[in-house]
Motif scaffolding. Structure first.
Motif, PDB file in Angstrom:
ATOM      1  N   ILE B  86       0.845  -1.091  -0.118  1.00  0.00           N
ATOM      2  CA  ILE B  86       0.130  -0.188   0.160  1.00  0.00           C
ATOM      3  C   ILE B  86       0.971   1.219   0.056  1.00  0.00           C
ATOM      4  O   ILE B  86       0.701   2.309  -0.631  1.00  0.00           O
ATOM      5  CB  ILE B  86      -1.021   0.025   1.218  1.00  0.00           C
ATOM      6  N   ALA B  87       1.906   1.265   0.859  1.00  0.00           N
ATOM      7  CA  ALA B  87       2.661   2.479   0.795  1.00  0.00           C
ATOM      8  C   ALA B  87       3.548   2.482  -0.502  1.00  0.00           C
ATOM      9  O   ALA B  87       3.567   3.810  -1.214  1.00  0.00           O
ATOM     10  CB  ALA B  87       3.931   2.070   2.051  1.00  0.00           C
ATOM     11  N   GLY B  88       3.706   1.654  -1.022  1.00  0.00           N
ATOM     12  CA  GLY B  88       4.578   1.721  -2.449  1.00  0.00           C
ATOM     13  C   GLY B  88       3.426   2.318  -3.333  1.00  0.00           C
ATOM     14  O   GLY B  88       3.964   3.186  -4.100  1.00  0.00           O
ATOM     15  N   VAL B  89       2.323   1.718  -3.420  1.00  0.00           N
ATOM     16  CA  VAL B  89       1.318   1.981  -4.485  1.00  0.00           C
ATOM     17  C   VAL B  89       0.938   3.526  -4.044  1.00  0.00           C
ATOM     18  O   VAL B  89       0.840   4.462  -5.252  1.00  0.00           O
ATOM     19  CB  VAL B  89      -0.011   1.206  -4.523  1.00  0.00           C
ATOM     20  N   MET B  90       0.879   3.985  -2.887  1.00  0.00           N
ATOM     21  CA  MET B  90       0.561   5.251  -2.521  1.00  0.00           C
ATOM     22  C   MET B  90       1.592   6.259  -3.344  1.00  0.00           C
ATOM     23  O   MET B  90       1.172   7.277  -3.680  1.00  0.00           O
ATOM     24  CB  MET B  90       0.482   5.645  -1.074  1.00  0.00           C
ATOM     25  N   ILE B  91       2.720   5.939  -2.986  1.00  0.00           N
ATOM     26  CA  ILE B  91       3.852   6.818  -3.223  1.00  0.00           C
ATOM     27  C   ILE B  91       3.793   6.924  -4.751  1.00  0.00           C
ATOM     28  O   ILE B  91       3.878   7.997  -5.468  1.00  0.00           O
ATOM     29  CB  ILE B  91       5.229   6.321  -2.700  1.00  0.00           C
ATOM     30  N   MET B  92       3.558   5.731  -5.456  1.00  0.00           N
ATOM     31  CA  MET B  92       3.582   5.653  -7.205  1.00  0.00           C
ATOM     32  C   MET B  92       2.434   6.505  -7.650  1.00  0.00           C
ATOM     33  O   MET B  92       2.623   7.498  -8.490  1.00  0.00           O
ATOM     34  CB  MET B  92       3.436   4.403  -7.644  1.00  0.00           C
ATOM     35  N   VAL B  93       1.128   6.591  -6.718  1.00  0.00           N
ATOM     36  CA  VAL B  93       0.020   7.126  -7.280  1.00  0.00           C
ATOM     37  C   VAL B  93       0.222   8.691  -7.077  1.00  0.00           C
ATOM     38  O   VAL B  93      -0.051   9.710  -8.158  1.00  0.00           O
ATOM     39  CB  VAL B  93      -1.333   6.647  -6.474  1.00  0.00           C
ATOM     40  N   MET B  94       0.855   9.120  -5.899  1.00  0.00           N
ATOM     41  CA  MET B  94       0.980  10.608  -6.037  1.00  0.00           C
ATOM     42  C   MET B  94       2.250  11.053  -6.709  1.00  0.00           C
ATOM     43  O   MET B  94       1.762  12.169  -7.185  1.00  0.00           O
ATOM     44  CB  MET B  94       1.569  10.910  -4.102  1.00  0.00           C
ATOM     45  N   ASN B  95       3.147  10.312  -7.247  1.00  0.00           N
ATOM     46  CA  ASN B  95       4.110  10.723  -7.843  1.00  0.00           C
ATOM     47  C   ASN B  95       3.545  10.875  -9.331  1.00  0.00           C
ATOM     48  O   ASN B  95       3.817  11.813  -9.985  1.00  0.00           O
ATOM     49  CB  ASN B  95       5.372   9.947  -8.005  1.00  0.00           C
ATOM     50  N   TRP B  96       2.827  10.041  -9.629  1.00  0.00           N
ATOM     51  CA  TRP B  96       2.240   9.963 -10.962  1.00  0.00           C
ATOM     52  C   TRP B  96       1.227  10.971 -11.219  1.00  0.00           C
ATOM     53  O   TRP B  96       0.890  11.354 -12.439  1.00  0.00           O
ATOM     54  CB  TRP B  96       1.373   8.699 -11.038  1.00  0.00           C
ATOM     55  N   LEU B  97       0.568  11.477 -10.082  1.00  0.00           N
ATOM     56  CA  LEU B  97      -0.427  12.330 -10.404  1.00  0.00           C
ATOM     57  C   LEU B  97       0.082  13.889 -10.231  1.00  0.00           C
ATOM     58  O   LEU B  97      -0.474  14.892 -10.543  1.00  0.00           O
ATOM     59  CB  LEU B  97      -1.339  12.363  -9.007  1.00  0.00           C
ATOM     60  N   ILE B  98       1.204  14.257  -9.874  1.00  0.00           N
ATOM     61  CA  ILE B  98       1.975  15.491  -9.914  1.00  0.00           C
ATOM     62  C   ILE B  98       1.779  16.183 -10.985  1.00  0.00           C
ATOM     63  O   ILE B  98       1.228  17.441 -11.095  1.00  0.00           O
ATOM     64  CB  ILE B  98       3.211  15.312  -9.073  1.00  0.00           C
ATOM     65  N   PRO B  99       2.117  15.809 -12.355  1.00  0.00           N
ATOM     66  CA  PRO B  99       2.027  16.499 -13.508  1.00  0.00           C
ATOM     67  C   PRO B  99       0.527  16.908 -13.691  1.00  0.00           C
ATOM     68  O   PRO B  99       0.454  18.088 -14.177  1.00  0.00           O
ATOM     69  CB  PRO B  99       2.457  15.487 -14.404  1.00  0.00           C
ATOM     70  N   THR B 100      -0.496  16.154 -13.385  1.00  0.00           N
ATOM     71  CA  THR B 100      -2.056  16.726 -13.702  1.00  0.00           C
ATOM     72  C   THR B 100      -2.564  17.432 -12.447  1.00  0.00           C
ATOM     73  O   THR B 100      -3.147  18.346 -12.812  1.00  0.00           O
ATOM     74  CB  THR B 100      -2.728  15.353 -13.827  1.00  0.00           C
ATOM     75  N   MET B 101      -2.167  17.097 -11.251  1.00  0.00           N
ATOM     76  CA  MET B 101      -2.653  17.872 -10.307  1.00  0.00           C
ATOM     77  C   MET B 101      -1.825  18.789  -9.627  1.00  0.00           C
ATOM     78  O   MET B 101      -2.528  19.675  -8.710  1.00  0.00           O
ATOM     79  CB  MET B 101      -3.031  16.996  -9.076  1.00  0.00           C
ATOM     80  N   GLY B 102      -0.539  18.633  -9.726  1.00  0.00           N
ATOM     81  CA  GLY B 102       0.287  19.942  -9.248  1.00  0.00           C
ATOM     82  C   GLY B 102       0.593  19.577  -7.786  1.00  0.00           C
ATOM     83  O   GLY B 102       0.145  18.396  -7.308  1.00  0.00           O
ATOM     84  N   ILE B 103       1.482  20.283  -7.268  1.00  0.00           N
ATOM     85  CA  ILE B 103       1.824  19.698  -5.658  1.00  0.00           C
ATOM     86  C   ILE B 103       0.876  20.404  -4.841  1.00  0.00           C
ATOM     87  O   ILE B 103       0.816  21.663  -4.840  1.00  0.00           O
ATOM     88  CB  ILE B 103       3.357  20.116  -5.605  1.00  0.00           C
TER      89      ILE B 103
END
Lengths: 513, 334
Positions: B86-103
C-alpha cells in the motif's frame, strides 16, 4: 474369575466419607459408596447432584477434599490425569474421548502402543484389536477411522479400549444418552458380558427404567448428599424419582389438550428430499404437538434442518400458512416464525464460554439495537423475563454458560429459541441428558406453548416422552416416513413396529420400488 | 487436567483470577512505566512519550483490525506485506498525479484514498478466499503475505520507491504535526481505538464476531451469516492497514521491500498480550491498545538504559508474549 463375583465377593472399590469442595463451594458431603466385582451399581441424581464429581473422584480425576478411597481393601490415593487406568479403573466419559482421525486399532492402543525394534507393531495391534472386538461380538473394522463410526460403535470402541486395559472397574457416564433403544440393548448385553467376567460397572443414567433393568444397586444423590443406596429389587421407577427430587412427581406429563379438529395446517411438507431423507411428508396443525419418533439416524434431525434451511433441500414442497416457502438460510425461517432448537446444546446451541445474556439474545440481537447500538438494558430485561418464564437458575448472569447444568442450559436454549417469538417450534431432543425434575418442567412448558396456539414438532428418542406429549406421531425409518400414528395407536410397541420396519404405512407403497 | 485445554473452560469451576485476567495487561504496563521512570528521568518527558506512542500507532491501528479478525476465529498474516505494498502504491500514485494535479493537498488526499481503497480490496481478496473459497485463513494470508511482499519488491524494482520531495513536504505534517502538541498518528490511533471498542462491545457486528470465534456452528444455527461477518472482519483489517500506512508514509516518504517487515507478528502479539484469545471467541480492543503500547515501551526502555543491549528487544517482547499467554491459561484452569 467367576467365582469371586456377586454379593459374596469382597468390595473392589469404595469411597469412605468422601467430601469435595471447589474453592469454598462444597459439592459433595461425606459420601459412602462401594462396588463389588461383577456388580452394576447405578448412580443417579438430578443435574448438579454431584454424580460427575463422585465418579471423577472414583477415577482419580479429582482428589477428595476429605475422606478416602479404598481399592482392593487398601486406602489409596488414585493418580490423577487418568493414570488410574493402569490400576484397572477406567472412566468412559459422556463426551467420548476418541481422536477422530485415528483408526479403531490406534485408538484401542493409544498411549501404550505395541512396539517392535522401537517401531510401532501395527500388525500385532490390529490383530489384538480385532480379537478384543471379537470377544465383545462387535463388528467394527480395526482399520476404520473413528470419525466414520456411529456413536454406538464409538462407545463400543471405548469399551474395547477399557477391556484391553484389563479394566476391573468400568465407570460409564450416561452411556445411553445418545443411543437408540436397540443400541442401548446391545450395550446392556455387553455390560452383562463384562460383569459375568467379574468387571464392576458404575453406571450413570437419567433413564430410570434402564437402571431398573441393569443395576443391582442404586445410589441416589441429591444436592451433594447421599440419599440412599438400595437394591433395585426394592424399588420402582417412581420411588427412585421421588428420592432424586425429594418430592412426589405426579403428572410427569401434563394433560393433553387436543387441538381443534378443524385447526388449519400451519406447516405442510410434501416429498421433502435432502441428504439422508427422501419423500418425507407431514402436516402440522395449529396448536398441535407432533411427535417425531424413530431410531437414531432415521433422518428426523435431517428433516428439521432441511426445512429451516440449515442444509440444502434437493426437492419437495413446503408451505407455511398455505404459502409456499423455500428457506435457504436460517434467518429466513426465523423471520417467518419457524424456529429450530438443536439437540446439540454444546456444539450448536450455546456459546459455552459466554454469559447468559449474549446467549439468550444471539438469535435476536437485532431486536435489541437502539440507533444501531446494542441496548444492554433491553437485553437484561429479556434475560429477566426468560429467567422467570423458564426458571433458569444460575449464580449470576455473567457465569459462563458451559458451567451451567444440562437442565439450565436446555432451558436457556428454550428461552433463546422463544426470543424470536416463533409460531412453529421444532424441538430436537429437548430433554436429552437432563434430570427428571427439569424434564417435567420442560414438558409443561411445551404443553403450555401448544395450548397458547403455537405448533410444535417434538423430535425425541425417548418414546415415553413422545407418547406422553404428542397429539400425533410421525415415525421415521431410513430417511422416510414409516407411518403416522394418531390417538390410541400411539403406543410404544406400535411406534417400535414402524421404527424397526416391521410395519409400514399404506400410502408408502413406492418404497418397495 | 490433561493437555485438552478447551475442556477446562467448560468445567464447573470458579475463576479466582478474574481480576488478574482483566487487569493483567494494565499491571504489566504500570510496571513498565515504573521501570522506565527509575531507569531514566527522560522517560516521562513529553517528547519521549509522544515519540513512543506515535511509533506504536501504526502497529496499534493494524492490531485493532487484527483484534476483530482474531476474535472471529480468523488470522491475517498478510498485514505487514500489505502495508508495504500500500505504501508503495500510494507513493507511485502521488508521484504519477503530480503532473496533472500539481503539488498540494489534492495529490496527498488522492494518495490517501488510493491507500485505503487498496487496503479494502486486499481485505476483500483475503476474505473471499477464506469464506467463499473455504481455505484456511492461515494458508490464504500466508499466500498473500508472499504475494504482497514480492509485489512491492517488484514495484520498487528491488530498490526504494521515494515520494517526490515537494509532495513529501506537504504531506510531512500528517506524521510530525498534530493538535495541541499531540501528533496526528496518536489522535487517529485513539479515535480508531475508541470506535473499535464501541463496535466490539455495542454493535451486533461485534457480538457476531465473538459468537463466530466462540463456535461457528452455534453462530450458524443462530441464523448469523457467518461468511459475511468473517468477510467484513478482513475488509475492516485491510482498511485499517490503509489508515496506518497513510500515517506512516509521511514519516520516511519512501517504501521498499523491507517496509512493514514483521508488522503482522507485532500486531498479533499486541492482540494476544491484550487478552484476546488467539483461537477466537473473546476480544477486547482496549487490551490490544495496552498490548501494543507495552511492546513499544519495551523497545523504548531498552534504548534509554545502558545495562542491557537494546539488541535484546525481540527477546524481551517474546518473553512478554509467552508470559501473557501463560497468565491467560492459568486463569482458565484455576
Amino acid at each position: 474369575m467367576a467365582s469371586s463375583v456377586g454379593e459374596s465377593a469382597p468390595i473392589i472399590l469404595a469411597a469412605s466419607r468422601v467430601s469435595k469442595s471447589f474453592g469454598e463451594i462444597p459439592v459433595l458431603f461425606s459420601i459412602d459408596f462401594d462396588i463389588r466385582p461383577g456388580e452394576v451399581h447405578a448412580v443417579i441424581g438430578e443435574n448438579g447432584a454431584g454424580k460427575s464429581t463422585l465418579i471423577k473422584i472414583l477415577s482419580g480425576l479429582e482428589q477428595p477434599t476429605s475422606g478416602s478411597i479404598i481399592y482392593d481393601g487398601q486406602t489409596v490415593v488414585l493418580p490423577p490425569n487418568g493414570a488410574a487406568e493402569a490400576m484397572g479403573i477406567v472412566l468412559i466419559h459422556q463426551e467420548m474421548n476418541l481422536a477422530e482421525h485415528l483408526t479403531v486399532a490406534d485408538s484401542i492402543f493409544l498411549g501404550r502402543e505395541l512396539k517392535k525394534f522401537g517401531f510401532l507393531d501395527v500388525r500385532e495391534m490390529r490383530k489384538r484389536a480385532a480379537a478384543v472386538m471379537e470377544t465383545l461380538h462387535v463388528h467394527v473394522d480395526p482399520d476404520a477411522r473413528i470419525n466414520t463410526l456411529s456413536v454406538a460403535d464409538k462407545q463400543m470402541v471405548e469399551i474395547a479400549k477399557a477391556i484391553s486395559r484389563d479394566a476391573r472397574v468400568l465407570i460409564m457416564d450416561e452411556p445411553t444418552a445418545v443411543l437408540s433403544v436397540g443400541e442401548t440393548q446391545t450395550l446392556f448385553e455387553q455390560i452383562r458380558r463384562l460383569t459375568a467376567r467379574g468387571v464392576a460397572v458404575i453406571f450413570i443414567s437419567h433413564k430410570l427404567n434402564e437402571i431398573m433393568e441393569l443395576a443391582q444397586r442404586v445410589t441416589v444423590l441429591r444436592d451433594g448428599q447421599l440419599i440412599a443406596t438400595v437394591g433395585t429389587e426394592a424399588l420402582t421407577p417412581d420411588s427412585i424419582a421421588q428420592m432424586m427430587v425429594g418430592r412426589e412427581l405426579s403428572n410427569l406429563y401434563p394433560p393433553k389438550h387436543e387441538p381443534d379438529v378443524d385447526a388449519p395446517a400451519v406447516l405442510t411438507v410434501r416429498n421433502l428430499s435432502a441428504a439422508g431423507v427422501s419423500d418425507v411428508y407431514f402436516d402440522l396443525r395449529r396448536g398441535e404437538i407432533l411427535g417425531f419418533a424413530g431410531l437414531i439416524g432415521s433422518g428426523r434431525t435431517a428433516v428439521a434442518e432441511a426445512i429451516v434451511g440449515l442444509t440444502h433441500r434437493t426437492g419437495g414442497d413446503i408451505t407455511l400458512d398455505g404459502k409456499p416457502v423455500d428457506f435457504t438460510r436460517v434467518v429466513q425461517s426465523v423471520d417467518a416464525g419457524l424456529a429450530y432448537m438443536t439437540k446439540d446444546r454444546k456444539g450448536k446451541g450455546l456459546l459455552l464460554n459466554m454469559g447468559l445474556r449474549p446467549n439468550l439474545t444471539l438469535l435476536t440481537v437485532k431486536k435489541h439495537l437502539r440507533a444501531g447500538f446494542l441496548d444492554s438494558a433491553s437485553e437484561t430485561r429479556a434475560l429477566e423475563r426468560a429467567v422467570r418464564r423458564f426458571d433458569i437458575r444460575a449464580r449470576d448472569a455473567s457465569v459462563a454458560v458451559g458451567r451451567l447444568s444440562g437442565g439450565n442450559q436446555q432451558k436457556l436454549m428454550l428461552g433463546k429459541t422463544m426470543e424470536s417469538e416463533p409460531d412453529i417450534i421444532i424441538m430436537d431432543e429437548p430433554t436429552r441428558g437432563i434430570d427428571v425434575g427439569t424434564k417435567q418442567q420442560i414438558y409443561h412448558i411445551i404443553a403450555a406453548l401448544a395450548a397458547e396456539g403455537k405448533s410444535i414438532i417434538l423430535i425425541s428418542s425417548e418414546l415415553q416422552e413422545v407418547i406422553g406429549l404428542s397429539h400425533r406421531v410421525v415415525v421415521m425409518r431410513g430417511g422416510r416416513v414409516a407411518g403416522v400414528l394418531e390417538g390410541a395407536e400411539i403406543t410404544e410397541s406400535e411406534i417400535m413396529r414402524y421404527a424397526a420396519g416391521i410395519k409400514q404405512s399404506g400410502n408408502d407403497e413406492r418404497i418397495s420400488a | 487436567m490433561s493437555a485438552s485445554a478447551p475442556d477446562t473452560a467448560a468445567k464447573p469451576r470458579r475463576g479466582f483470577r478474574i481480576d488478574l485476567k482483566t487487569a493483567g495487561p494494565l499491571l504489566a504496563l504500570a510496571l513498565l512505566v515504573l521501570l522506565g521512570i527509575t531507569l531514566n528521568e527522560n522517560f516521562l518527558s513529553y517528547s519521549n512519550l509522544t515519540n513512543v506512542l506515535a511509533r506504536s500507532s501504526f502497529i496499534g491501528i493494524i492490531a485493532i483490525g487484527a483484534t476483530f479478525v482474531i476474535t472471529a476465529g480468523g488470522l491475517d498474516l498478510s498485514v505487514g506485506s500489505m502495508a508495504a505494498v500500500i505504501a508503495g502504491v500510494m507513493i507511485m500514485v502521488m508521484n504519477w498525479l503530480i503532473p496533472t494535479m500539481g503539488i498540494g493537498w489534492g495529490v496527498v488526499l488522492a494518495g490517501m484514498l488510493a491507500g485505503i481503497l487498496l487496503g479494502g480490496v486486499a481485505g476483500v481478496f483475503n476474505g473471499l478466499m477464506i469464506t467463499r473459497g473455504r481455505i484456511e485463513a492461515f494458508i490464504v494470508t500466508l499466500g498473500t503475505m508472499g504475494i504482497f511482499r514480492s509485489l512491492v519488491t517488484f514495484l520498487a524494482n528491488g530498490g526504494t520507491l521515494s515520494l517526490n520531495f515537494n509532495v513529501a513536504d506537504v504531506y510531512r505534517p500528517v506524521y510530525y504535526d498534530g493538535v495541541l502538541g499531540v501528533p496526528w498518528p496518536i489522535i487517529v490511533f485513539a479515535v480508531v481505538a475508541i470506535a473499535g471498542e464501541i463496535v466490539m462491545r455495542r454493535t451486533a457486528f461485534g457480538r457476531y464476531c465473538a459468537a463466530i470465534g466462540s463456535s461457528e456452528q452455534v453462530a450458524r444455527y443462530s441464523s448469523i451469516n457467518v461468511d459475511n461477518v468473517r468477510l467484513l472482519t478482513y475488509i475492516l483489517q485491510g482498511v485499517l492497514v490503509g489508515v496506518a500506512v497513510l500515517l506512516y508514509v509521511p514519516r520516511l516518504g519512501s517504501a521498499s521491500s523491507t517496509t512493514g517487515v514483521l508488522w503482522e507478528l507485532e500486531a498479533i502479539a499486541g492482540v494476544i498480550i491484550g487478552g484476546t484469545t488467539l483461537k477466537g471467541g473473546y476480544g477486547r480492543i482496549w487490551g490490544t491498545v495496552v498490548g501494543v503500547v507495552i511492546l513499544g515501551l519495551i523497545g523504548n526502555i531498552l534504548n534509554l538504559q545502558s545495562l542491557i543491549s537494546p539488541y535484546l528487544n525481540g527477546a524481551f517482547q517474546g518473553v512478554i508474549i509467552i508470559l501473557a499467554v501463560l497468565l491467560q491459561r492459568e486463569r482458565l484452569t484455576s
